[in-house]
Motif scaffolding. Structure first.
Motif, PDB file in Angstrom:
ATOM      1  N   PHE A  90     -22.903  -9.488   0.783  1.00 25.09           N
ATOM      2  CA  PHE A  90     -23.652  -9.469   2.043  1.00 25.09           C
ATOM      3  C   PHE A  90     -22.764  -8.914   3.152  1.00 25.09           C
ATOM      4  N   PRO A  91     -22.459  -7.619   3.128  1.00 22.92           N
ATOM      5  CA  PRO A  91     -21.535  -7.059   4.133  1.00 22.92           C
ATOM      6  C   PRO A  91     -22.135  -7.014   5.529  1.00 22.92           C
TER       7      PRO A  91
ATOM      8  N   ASN B 182     -28.022  -0.232   3.131  1.00 23.92           N
ATOM      9  CA  ASN B 182     -28.278  -0.944   1.871  1.00 23.92           C
ATOM     10  C   ASN B 182     -28.845  -2.347   2.062  1.00 23.92           C
ATOM     11  N   THR B 183     -29.195  -2.697   3.296  1.00 25.14           N
ATOM     12  CA  THR B 183     -29.735  -4.021   3.573  1.00 25.14           C
ATOM     13  C   THR B 183     -31.210  -3.906   3.934  1.00 25.14           C
ATOM     14  N   SER B 184     -32.033  -4.591   3.174  1.00 26.48           N
ATOM     15  CA  SER B 184     -33.477  -4.571   3.429  1.00 26.48           C
ATOM     16  C   SER B 184     -33.807  -5.409   4.660  1.00 26.48           C
ATOM     17  N   PRO B 185     -34.969  -5.190   5.273  1.00 31.43           N
ATOM     18  CA  PRO B 185     -35.339  -6.007   6.440  1.00 31.43           C
ATOM     19  C   PRO B 185     -35.389  -7.498   6.132  1.00 31.43           C
ATOM     20  N   ALA B 186     -35.848  -7.856   4.936  1.00 30.56           N
ATOM     21  CA  ALA B 186     -35.908  -9.279   4.578  1.00 30.56           C
ATOM     22  C   ALA B 186     -34.511  -9.888   4.505  1.00 30.56           C
TER      23      ALA B 186
ATOM     24  N   LYS C 238     -19.913  -1.963  -6.765  1.00 29.15           N
ATOM     25  CA  LYS C 238     -21.073  -1.210  -7.242  1.00 29.15           C
ATOM     26  C   LYS C 238     -22.135  -2.147  -7.814  1.00 29.15           C
ATOM     27  N   TYR C 239     -21.717  -3.180  -8.501  1.00 29.96           N
ATOM     28  CA  TYR C 239     -22.650  -4.152  -9.066  1.00 29.96           C
ATOM     29  C   TYR C 239     -23.432  -4.849  -7.959  1.00 29.96           C
ATOM     30  N   CYS C 240     -22.761  -5.269  -6.910  1.00 27.92           N
ATOM     31  CA  CYS C 240     -23.438  -5.950  -5.808  1.00 27.92           C
ATOM     32  C   CYS C 240     -24.379  -5.013  -5.056  1.00 27.92           C
TER      33      CYS C 240
ATOM     34  N   LYS D 120     -27.504  -4.790  -7.186  1.00 26.57           N
ATOM     35  CA  LYS D 120     -28.186  -6.081  -7.147  1.00 26.57           C
ATOM     36  C   LYS D 120     -28.860  -6.297  -5.806  1.00 26.57           C
ATOM     37  N   ARG D 121     -28.202  -5.914  -4.740  1.00 25.65           N
ATOM     38  CA  ARG D 121     -28.755  -6.083  -3.402  1.00 25.65           C
ATOM     39  C   ARG D 121     -29.982  -5.184  -3.198  1.00 25.65           C
ATOM     40  N   HIS D 122     -29.973  -4.043  -3.805  1.00 25.82           N
ATOM     41  CA  HIS D 122     -31.078  -3.097  -3.647  1.00 25.82           C
ATOM     42  C   HIS D 122     -32.306  -3.523  -4.440  1.00 25.82           C
TER      43      HIS D 122
END
Length: 600
Positions: free
Chosen positions: A422-423, A454-458, A502-504, A507-509
Motif C-alpha cells: 500500500f504505497p 496503481n491504486t484504485s478509487p476503492a 512485482k507480486y504486490c 495483487k493490488r491491481h
C-alpha cells in the motif's frame, strides 16, 4: 517474699511465710513486677537478702536436681512416642506406595492403549498450553469491568477529578442494573412498557454453542414505528422531534410521545450532531442503548462472544448502529479501552459478516489502549477467515504493534511489506502529520506517480480512511525515525527489482477493483468523517440514506414496508443533498424546534 514468687524460683516446693506486715508488703510489691522472671535475678537481689544466700543456694541445688530428673523422664517418654509415630508413618507410606504402584500400573495399561505421552511434558506445561489455546470466539470475549468509561477516566485523570466533574444529580442513581450503560448514565424511566423485547431466533440453526437472537416489536411499538417511517419519508423534522423527545425533557406532555423508540432516538441524535451539540447527541444514543439492553433475553450474555444477531432482519439493525455510535462517542472522550470492549462485542454479534466493518477501526482502539498482544493474537486467529492483512489499516497497525512490543526485526519486515503493498499511504500520512519528506522520497515515482496510478478509487478511500483516523499514532519521534529507515529500505528493494514488489503490484491491481463492499460504505457513513465521504455513484440503488438505517442489506428481511413519499426529490446533484434530504429537508427548522424545547 510471696509464695507465688518463691514458687517461680524453687518450683512446687511449699514454703512457710510469716504473718507479719513486712512479708505482706513484700508480696504486694513483687506482685506488681514483671510476670517474666529469670532465676538469675536472685543473684542481683538487694543487700537485705544476703543473709539467706546459703539457704537459697541449697534450695536451688535441690530444685535443679529435681528438674533434671523430670526432664530425663520427659525426654525418654518423648523418644518412645517418636519411635511409635515413625513406625506408624512407615506403615502408612508402605500402604500409599502400594496404592501408587497400582495407579502407575493402571496408567501404563492406559498408555499402551492410547499411546505414551511426550517426554518432558509436565502437568504445568500442558495446562499453560491449554490456557494459551484461545479460539476465534474467545478472543472477542468482553470484560465487563472495562465497559464503564468512568472507570477508565478515573485511571487516566484520578478519581477526584472525575467525581468533581459529575453533576450531583447523577450521584447515587438507582436505575436498572445494566452493563453497556454505566449507572451514572442510566435513565430513571421504566422501560417495562416500551414494547421492545428479545427472543431466540429459531430460523437459524444453532451450532458450536452459538445462539441467535432477534428483537421483537409489540403491537404498540409497531404503530409508533409506522408513524416514525411516515415522518421520515414526509421529511418533516417537527414530527420526529415531537415523537421521540417530548417526555424526555418533561416540558411537553403529548399523548403519542414515545421517549424510548429506538429509531427516533437515533434520528434525533443525528440532528443534535448536525447542530454541533455532541453532548445531547451522545445522551440520546445512551438512552437508545439502555432501552435495547433492558430488552435482552435472559440467555443473551454479552461476555460469551457466542450470541449472534442477524443483521438482515430489520428490527436487529438498530442495536448494531446504536453500539457503533456509542463507542464512537466513548472513544471521543479518550476512553479507548472501553471503546475496544465495545468493538469486540459489536464484532461478536456477527464476526463473519461484520455488517458495520468493525475491523476498519478495531486496530486503532487496540493500539490506543496499548493492547498490542491482544491485537496480534486477534489478527492471527482471524486471518484465515477474514484476510485481515489485505486491509491497509491492519497491515500498518500490525507493524506498529510489533514495534511497541520491542520486536524490531518483525516490525521492520511488516512495515516494509505494508509500504510495498500500500504505497499510497505514505504521502497521505506525511502530509497529515505535517512532515516534509526528503528529496529522495519526493523524487521517486514509487511513492508518488506510480502509487497513484496503481491504486484504485476503492483502495484509495480505504487508505485515506486509515490515515485520517490513525495518523496521530505515527507522530512520535521514535516512530518517525523507524518509518524513515523502512522507507529507505523499500526504495533500495525497488532499485534492486525485488520480486515481492512485482507480486504486490499485480495483487493490488486484481484484488481492489470495483466498488467498495456495502459494509465498508456503511462504516464510512456512520463514521461521519469530513475528509472521507461516500459518493452517490458508490451507492447501489436509488433509496435515500437514512441515519437510523444506512444502506440496508440487499437481502434485507423487513417487517415494515417503507412508505413512499410523494414529494421525494427525483434528482440529486450530489450525495450530500440526498443524504441531508433523507434526514430532514430543513435542518435549521429542526434546530429551531430543539431550541424551543431547551435542548440546545
Amino acid at each position: 517474699m510471696s509464695t507465688r514468687y518463691m514458687k517461680k524460683v524453687y518450683g512446687d516446693m511449699t514454703l512457710e511465710t510469716g504473718n507479719d506486715d513486712t512479708s505482706d508488703m513484700e508480696a504486694s510489691v513483687t506482685s506488681n513486677k514483671s510476670k517474666s522472671f529469670n532465676v538469675f535475678d536472685v543473684l542481683i537481689s538487694d543487700e537485705e537478702d544476703t543473709g539467706d544466700w546459703q539457704e537459697n543456694e541449697e534450695l536451688v541445688t535441690n530444685d535443679v536436681d529435681y528438674n533434671d530428673t523430670k526432664r530425663r523422664k520427659k525426654k525418654k517418654k518423648h523418644k518412645k512416642l517418636e519411635s511409635e509415630r515413625l513406625r506408624s508413618q512407615q506403615e502408612h507410606n508402605a500402604e500409599c506406595n502400594e496404592n501408587i504402584d497400582e495407579i502407575e500400573q493402571s496408567i501404563k495399561e492406559v498408555n499402551k492403549l492410547l499411546g505414551e505421552p511426550l517426554p518432558g511434558c509436565s502437568t504445568q506445561v500442558l495446562q499453560a498450553q491449554w490456557v494459551d489455546n484461545i479460539s476465534k470466539e474467545n478472543i472477542l470475549i468482553v470484560q465487563r469491568k472495562y465497559l464503564n468509561p468512568y472507570n477508565e477516566l478515573k485511571r487516566l485523570f484520578g478519581s477526584k477529578t472525575v467525581e468533581s466533574g459529575q453533576s450531583k444529580k447523577n450521584k447515587g442513581r438507582l436505575g436498572r442494573k445494566t452493563w453497556l450503560i454505566c449507572p451514572q448514565d442510566s435513565p430513571l424511566i421504566s422501560t417495562t412498557r416500551s414494547g421492545l423485547y428479545m427472543s431466540l431466533d429459531h430460523s437459524i440453526k444453532t451450532t458450536n454453542g452459538v445462539h441467535y437472537f432477534v428483537y421483537e416489536h409489540s403491537a404498540s411499538y409497531k404503530e409508533v414505528q409506522l408513524k416514525f417511517l411516515q415522518a421520515v419519508e414526509s421529511l418533516n423534522p417537527e414530527n420526529i422531534v415531537m415523537l421521540s423527545i417530548s417526555d424526555i425533557v418533561s416540558l411537553i406532555n403529548l399523548a403519542n410521545a414515545h421517549p424510548y423508540h429506538i429509531d427516533s432516538l437515533l434520528q434525533v441524535s443525528e440532528i443534535c450532531k448536525l447542530t454541533d451539540d455532541l453532548a445531547y447527541a451522545a445522551e440520546f444514543i445512551k438512552r437508545a442503548l439502555y432501552c435495547l439492553e433492558c430488552a435482552f433475553h435472559p440467555s443473551f450474555n454479552i461476555t460469551t462472544a457466542k450470541c449472534r444477531l442477524d443483521y438482515r432482519k430489520q428490527q436487529n439493525r438498530a442495536f448494531f448502529i446504536t453500539l457503533f455510535k456509542h463507542l464512537g462517542f466513548v472513544g471521543g472522550r479518550a476512553c479507548y479501552r472501553t471503546s475496544l470492549e465495545f468493538c469486540k462485542f459489536l464484532l461478536s454479534l456477527d464476526p463473519e459478516g461484520d455488517p458495520l466493518a468493525v475491523v476498519l477501526f478495531i486496530d486503532f482502539y487496540a493500539l490506543k489502549a496499548k493492547e498490542y498482544k491482544w491485537f496480534l493474537k486477534f489478527c492471527d486467529l482471524w486471518e484465515d477467515s477474514r484476510n485481515l492483512t489485505q486491509l491497509p489499516n491492519i497491515a500498518y497497525s500490525l507493524a506498529l504493534a510489533h514495534f511497541r512490543l520491542g520486536n524490531k526485526t518483525d516490525a521492520c519486515t511488516l512495515l516494509q511489506n505494508a509500504l510495498i503493498m500500500f504505497p499510497g499511504v505514505l504521502m497521505i500520512l506525511l502530509e497529515k502529520c505535517s512532515i516534509q519528506a526528503d528529496s529522495k522520497v519526493m523524487s521517486h515515482k514509487f511513492f508518488n506517480s506510480q502509487a497513484q496510478a496503481n491504486t484504485s478509487p476503492a483502495l484509495e478511500k480505504l487508505q485515506k480512511l486509515y490515515v485520517v483516523r490513525s495518523f496521530r499514532l505515527w507522530k512520535e519521534t521514535d516512530i518517525l525515525q523507524w518509518l524513515e529507515e523502512c522507507v529507505n529500505s523499500v526504495l533500495n528493494r525497488v532499485e534492486l527489482k525485488d520480486d515481492y514488489i512485482k507480486y504486490c503490484q499485480v495483487k493490488r491491481h486484481t484484488r481492489y477493483r470495483g466498488k467498495l463492499p456495502r459494509n465498508i460504505l456503511r462504516h464510512i457513513i456512520l463514521s461521519d468523517l469530513q475528509e472521507v465521504i461516500v459518493n452517490i455513484q458508490e451507492i447501489q440503488g436509488d433509496a435515500p440514506v437514512l441515519s437510523h438505517d444506512p444502506l440496508p442489506p440487499l437481502d434485507s428481511i423487513d417487517i415494515y414496508k417503507r412508505p413512499i413519499a410523494n414529494d421525494r426529490p427525483n434528482d440529486s446533484s450530489n450525495f450530500f443533498s440526498l443524504f441531508f434530504s433523507s434526514l430532514f429537508r430543513d435542518i435549521n427548522g429542526a434546530a429551531a424546534a430543539l431550541n424551543d424545547l431547551n435542548l440546545l
